[in-house]
Design an enzyme around this catalytic site. Structure first.
Site, short mmCIF file in Angstrom:
data_model
loop_
_atom_site.label_atom_id
_atom_site.label_comp_id
_atom_site.label_asym_id
_atom_site.label_seq_id
_atom_site.Cartn_x
_atom_site.Cartn_y
_atom_site.Cartn_z
N LYS A 253 -2.45 -1.88 -3.28
CA LYS A 253 -3.50 -1.02 -2.69
C LYS A 253 -3.07 0.44 -2.82
CE LYS A 253 -6.02 -0.12 1.59
NZ LYS A 253 -6.70 -0.73 2.74
N GLU B 199 0.82 -1.22 0.00
CA GLU B 199 0.00 0.00 0.00
C GLU B 199 0.85 1.26 0.00
OE1 GLU B 199 -2.82 0.26 3.25
OE2 GLU B 199 -3.45 2.26 2.68
P1 13P Z 1 -9.21 4.34 4.11
O1 13P Z 1 -10.06 3.66 3.07
O2 13P Z 1 -10.01 4.94 5.24
O3 13P Z 1 -8.22 5.29 3.50
O4 13P Z 1 -8.38 3.22 4.83
C1 13P Z 1 -7.81 2.23 4.10
C2 13P Z 1 -6.59 1.76 4.78
O5 13P Z 1 -6.44 0.58 5.03
C3 13P Z 1 -5.55 2.74 5.10
O6 13P Z 1 -4.37 2.07 5.43
#
Ligand code: 13P
Length: 340
Positions: A219, A177
């Site tokens: 992500k 991510e």
């Molecule tokens: P949000 O969709 O609230 O941005 O959170 C996703 C997430 O896992 C952030 O690390």
């Protein structure tokens, strides 16, 4: 490394019509969310709220996975069933956040560095024994005056690649991510170029680390205008630029891309995902969701700390799960919001 298992789990995470619920808020973040509804955050209130999310039956059909926090993966329902077991018995995959949050990036004011590699291999083995099929690590890239620095991008993407490699050694699928923050007055073009630079750096680092790309999930944040930018890009531009950016920087071997919501509203997050999937372009990877706030916010408000509101909160989560499920197929329409 069991490549077949990694690939199977990664593909199941992005099965058509399904996405991931991020419910892995650290205790300080959970406190901020609970403060917004006037509820005290302690171990029991966090458990009670998360039990409501995990046991929401009408949601599980649309949720392939649930990202848990260390405290949560060890918790159980009021009648004693372990959370990972509840998730698995409803056909979902338990996941676990394994980064240990961010530090100020040394020598680079205004930027963050994600920590958590120490002891990661041992932690993963324990999580796998508790039923985790995948993990998550979030790196944060800030756009600002002269930011992000190349040093910040490179250091964070190298850590993501190392994390991914350690996960795969433990037969756990890594969600990688790299979040480019929405905060700031930058325009969508700046977000686009920073996101490209970041994601290319990530895949370069993962190639050097010999990460098995087929057994990973990306992500990212969407390509959007900064929150304070006077010119806010519309839905079509967000969808087109996000797709173009990803086609330019993500290898075809990657099985799926699950977006974070990152401060977009619940409805915006659904509309944007739907627009991308409705564009009718042939993409090498599936496009789905891994929303935290955009899935949980309506449920959190409906719950408001009251056990008697559990059914309302579950209905609110189920609605968002179903509409985002539809958005993964490009079949969402705004009238589905009122039909609930
Ligand atoms: P949000 O969709 O609230 O941005 O959170 C996703 C997430 O896992 C952030 O690390």
């Amino acid at each position: 490394m069991n490549r077949e298992r990694l690939e199977d789990v990664a593909n199941a995470m992005v099965a058509p019509g399904r996405g991931i619920l991020a419910m892995d808020e650290s205790n300080p973040t959970c406190k901020r969310r609970f403060d917004s509804i006037g509820v005290e955050a302690d171990e029991e209130s966090r458990r009670a709220y998360r039990e409501i999310l995990i046991t929401a039956k009408d949601s599980s059909e649309f949720l392939s996975g649930y990202i848990l926090f260390d405290e949560t993966i060890r918790q159980a329902t009021g009648d004693g069933r372990a959370f990972p077991e509840i998730i698995a018995s409803a056909g979902g995959i338990p996941g676990i956040k394994v980064d240990k949050g961010t530090l100020d990036m040394p020598g680079h004011p205004g930027e963050k560095f994600t920590q958590g590699l120490d002891g990661l291999g041992e932690r993963l083995i324990e999580y796998r024994e508790m039923g985790a099929g995948f993990a998550k690590w979030r790196a944060v890239i800030t756009i600002g005056d002269g930011l992000p620095s190349t040093a910040c991008i490179e250091a964070n993407m190298r850590s993501l690649a190392m994390y991914a490699s350690i996960c795969q050694d433990a037969d756990i699928v890594p969600i990688v991510e790299p979040e480019v923050l929405i905060d700031g007055s930058h325009d969508i073009t700046t977000c686009d170029s920073v996101t490209r630079k970041t994601i290319r750096s990530l895949y370069r680092a993962m190639a050097e680390q010999d990460v098995f790309i087929e057994g990973t999930i990306l992500k990212p944040s969407m390509v959007v205008s900064g929150t304070d930018c006077p010119q806010q890009a519309g839905v079509a531009e967000v969808a087109e630029r996000t797709i173009a950016c990803l086609k330019n920087s993500v290898p075809a071997a990657n099985p799926g891309i699950v977006f974070l919501s990152g401060g977009q509203t619940a409805v915006q997050s659904t509309v944007h995902l739907n627009a991308m999937n409705a564009m009718g372009v042939n993409l090498p990877w599936r496009l789905s969701f891994s929303y935290g706030r955009a899935l949980q916010e309506p449920a959190l408000k409906a719950w408001a700390g009251g056990a008697e509101n559990a059914a309302l909160a579950q209905a609110a989560l189920a609605l968002r799960a179903r509409l985002n499920g539809a958005a993964t197929r490009g079949e969402y329409s705004p009238d589905m919001e009122v039909a609930a």
